[in-house]
Write a protein that holds these residues in place. Structure first.
Motif, short mmCIF file in Angstrom:
data_model
loop_
_atom_site.label_atom_id
_atom_site.label_comp_id
_atom_site.label_asym_id
_atom_site.label_seq_id
_atom_site.Cartn_x
_atom_site.Cartn_y
_atom_site.Cartn_z
N GLU A 25 0.81 -1.22 0.00
CA GLU A 25 0.00 0.00 0.00
C GLU A 25 0.84 1.27 0.00
N THR A 72 -3.69 6.71 -3.65
CA THR A 72 -3.28 5.80 -2.58
C THR A 72 -3.92 4.44 -2.84
N ALA A 73 -3.49 3.44 -2.08
CA ALA A 73 -4.06 2.10 -2.21
C ALA A 73 -4.51 1.62 -0.84
N GLN A 74 -5.57 0.81 -0.85
CA GLN A 74 -6.09 0.26 0.40
C GLN A 74 -6.50 -1.20 0.15
N THR A 75 -5.95 -2.10 0.94
CA THR A 75 -6.27 -3.53 0.81
C THR A 75 -7.51 -3.86 1.63
N TYR A 90 -8.18 -4.90 -3.62
CA TYR A 90 -7.71 -3.60 -3.16
C TYR A 90 -8.31 -2.48 -3.99
#
Length: 164
Positions: free
Chosen positions: A40, A49-52, A65
């Motif tokens: 992330e 941004t990244a979110q799992t 994700y």
């Protein structure tokens, strides 16, 4: 130290070959590609941004994700792990999906095969082959800034590896 970044699209074969060297040992690079809290930190090109939501790092398991825009819009990605050789290779089938992991049936799929190799100087080389189902999808990736986004995320990964 040079990173030897290679980005080679082949529209006729519907593939993109990506190769990159990292100034870190293979164990550290492997963790950065397989542990959600580390992924992330680098996988989304800034300012995204990244979110799992789910990470089941097993063959047949999935990584669900979201890539999140600065405005908060979420684009969900579903990646199924089709092969894992611990510390050296990962293969996935990827597609867009909703927030519950339901695939967008008419959306394109891609297949990734990434190999991790130790190289001189306690460094790591990662080679990825991405295969697409149709020519329009690879064109969308190539013309849509995927090369630049990949370069940018790898630069963030360099910073992360240096700080870990």
């Amino acid at each position: 130290m040079t990173n030897n970044f290679v980005f080679e699209p082949d529209l006729a074969a519907k593939t993109i070959h990506i190769s990159r060297e990292f100034n870190a040992p293979i164990e550290k690079v492997w963790r950065a590609w397989t542990e959600p809290d580390l992924i992330e930190k680098w996988i989304a090109p800034k300012p995204w941004t990244a979110q799992t939501k789910i990470m089941d790092f097993t063959v047949g398991g999935v990584w669900l994700y979201a890539m999140i825009s600065p405005e908060g819009q979420k684009h969900w990605v579903y990646a199924e792990f089709t092969a894992i050789e611990n510390g050296s290779a990962i293969a996935t089938t990827g597609m867009f999906c909703d927030g519950e992991g339901n695939p967008v049936m008419d959306a394109p799929k891609s297949y990734r095969d990434s190999k991790f190799t130790s190289i001189d100087g306690n460094r790591t080389k990662v080679e990825t082959m991405i295969t697409f189902e149709d020519e329009s999808t690879i064109k969308w990736f190539v013309e849509g800034g995927f090369k630049e986004g990949t370069e940018a995320t790898f630069a963030v990964l360099d910073e992360l590896l240096a700080s870990e």
